[in-house]
Design an enzyme around this catalytic site. Structure first.
Site, PDB file in Angstrom:
ATOM      1  N   SER A 170      -2.013  -5.474   2.696  1.00  0.00           N
ATOM      2  CA  SER A 170      -2.543  -4.120   2.616  1.00  0.00           C
ATOM      3  C   SER A 170      -2.778  -3.715   1.160  1.00  0.00           C
ATOM      4  CB  SER A 170      -1.595  -3.152   3.337  1.00  0.00           C
ATOM      5  OG  SER A 170      -2.197  -1.907   3.542  1.00  0.00           O
ATOM      6  N   ASP A 327      -8.304  -2.977  13.078  1.00  0.00           N
ATOM      7  CA  ASP A 327      -7.912  -2.561  11.731  1.00  0.00           C
ATOM      8  C   ASP A 327      -9.163  -2.124  10.979  1.00  0.00           C
ATOM      9  OD1 ASP A 327      -6.831  -2.238   9.185  1.00  0.00           O
ATOM     10  OD2 ASP A 327      -6.321  -4.348   8.907  1.00  0.00           O
ATOM     11  N   HIS A 357      -3.273  -3.304  11.989  1.00  0.00           N
ATOM     12  CA  HIS A 357      -2.831  -3.216  10.606  1.00  0.00           C
ATOM     13  C   HIS A 357      -1.305  -3.121  10.527  1.00  0.00           C
ATOM     14  CE1 HIS A 357      -3.534  -2.603   6.339  1.00  0.00           C
ATOM     15  NE2 HIS A 357      -2.531  -1.756   6.369  1.00  0.00           N
TER      16      HIS A 357
END
EC number: 3.1.1.71
Length: 387
Positions: A170, A327, A357
């Site tokens: 991320s 995501d 995610h």
């Protein structure tokens, strides 16, 4: 008694209304994901209330809540030695171990990597918003990594200088990508990176209407609105810009600064037809040029590694990119893989149709997801085969 039953029924109905969100049937463990998302939304709402009351920044509150639930203090075992120290003033957590199967969570993920790969894992505790803003986080990561790459430090930890990689998920994937690009251009570095592994990385802030942003606009754990707010937090930008940025007003045709960069994330050419489907690009003729003037960091390749020049990308090491179907960041990773491949970088794109995610850290009860276990295993297996 009747009034108590009515009240209980009403509370259950309200809880169900709060928890339930429509999800595609292909996502991993949908009901469990709804509960996880409701918990995360609740934490965000509590954090926003604390921010509104002027008690502290909402990200400070949110980090405290997340840490209270998930982060454990450093510990050691017969298999893995975990120590907290600093590299050139940057806090790090070092995991040293030998092979042994099965571990759990962020610290547990690092521990598992140390055990299964028989590797030294350095988790860099870079400073967070609101303590610092872009590009200080990158400076922290670069400084700590350069310290680690010193011959005497590598020798101390018994690390082979020819087998060093950088990785992150991320926002951490964003920093790992930025680090990789910076190091690939640094002629003074004696030890180069052998590989980079990026887990659903954040790679651009110019187009919030890629097919994955349109498809997953309200999908857990990271809806588009929240992602745009995180970008503004990173840049210390004005929340008044959120709505305009969500429709790409910040990169409209009249914003000359963005014109030269659009081709580098032209998803109509970078994404396969199986992903573009019937989605249409959102390119505004007129927008809000004030946004980029006030936040020029939006167009900085250090914050958006996807828009880097080709001559920067071609010097990057072997790359692993993990993406998840559900995501908003899916297409960032796929486009980066295609751009790297186009300049000759060896890339493994590892896509999970039922992934969402954040799933790679959700492998332990009660937040154990089948896709979490599979993404974790696939990621570690690639590292084992390539590092």
């Amino acid at each position: 008694m009747r009034s108590s039953c009515v009240l209980l029924t009403a509370l259950v109905a309200l809880a169900a209304y709060y928890v339930y969100i429509p999800l595609p049937s292909s996502v991993s463990d949908p009901w469990k994901l709804m509960l996880l998302d409701a918990t995360f939304r609740g934490a965000q709402q509590v954090s926003n209330l604390i921010h509104y009351l002027g008690l502290t920044h909402h990200l400070t509150a949110l980090n405290f809540i997340i840490i209270s639930f998930g982060k454990k203090s450093a510990w050691s075992s017969a298999q893995v030695k975990v120590t907290d120290t600093d590299f050139d003033g940057v806090e790090v957590r070092v995991f040293q171990g030998s092979p042994k199967p099965e571990i759990k969570y962020y610290d547990e993920l690092c521990t598992g990597m140390a055990e299964e790969l028989n590797a030294v894992i350095v988790s860099i505790e870079y400073r967070l918003v609101p303590q610092v803003y872009f590009p200080e986080q990158i400076h922290d990561v670069v400084r700590a990594t350069k310290y680690f790459l010193q011959p005497e430090v590598l020798q101390k930890y018994k690390v082979d200088p020819s087998r060093i990689g950088v990785s992150g998920d991320s926002a951490g994937g964003n920093l790992a990508a930025a680090l990789g690009q910076q190091f690939s251009q640094d002629a003074n570095l004696r030890n180069k990176l052998k590989l980079q592994a990026l887990i659903y990385p954040v790679l651009q802030a110019l187009d919030f209407n890629t097919p994955s942003y349109q498809q997953n606009v309200n999908t857990p754990i990271l809806p588009r609105y929240v992602m745009v707010k995180y970008w503004l937090d990173y840049f210390k930008g004005n929340y008044d810009f959120v709505q305009a940025m969500m429709v790409n007003n910040h990169t409209s045709l009249e914003v000359e600064e963005a014109a030269a960069l659009r081709a580098r994330l032209n998803w109509m050419s970078l994404l396969p037809a199986s992903i573009t489907k019937d989605y249409k690009p959102v390119v505004q003729t007129t927008g809000n040029a004030r946004i980029v003037r006030e936040i020029p960091q939006l167009l900085d390749a250090r914050s958006s590694p996807l828009i880097a020049d080709q001559d920067v990308l071609q010097h990057l090491p072997k790359t692993y990119i993990l993406t998840c179907e559900h995501d908003v960041l899916r297409d960032d990773g796929i486009m980066y893989a295609r751009r790297l491949e186009s300049v000759g970088v060896e890339v493994t794109l590892d896509h999970f149709e039922d992934g969402f995610h954040g799933c790679v850290i959700f492998t332990s009860w009660p937040t154990n997801f089948s896709v979490g276990i599979r993404t974790r295993n696939s990621y570690i297996q690639w590292l084992d085969q390539n590092l």
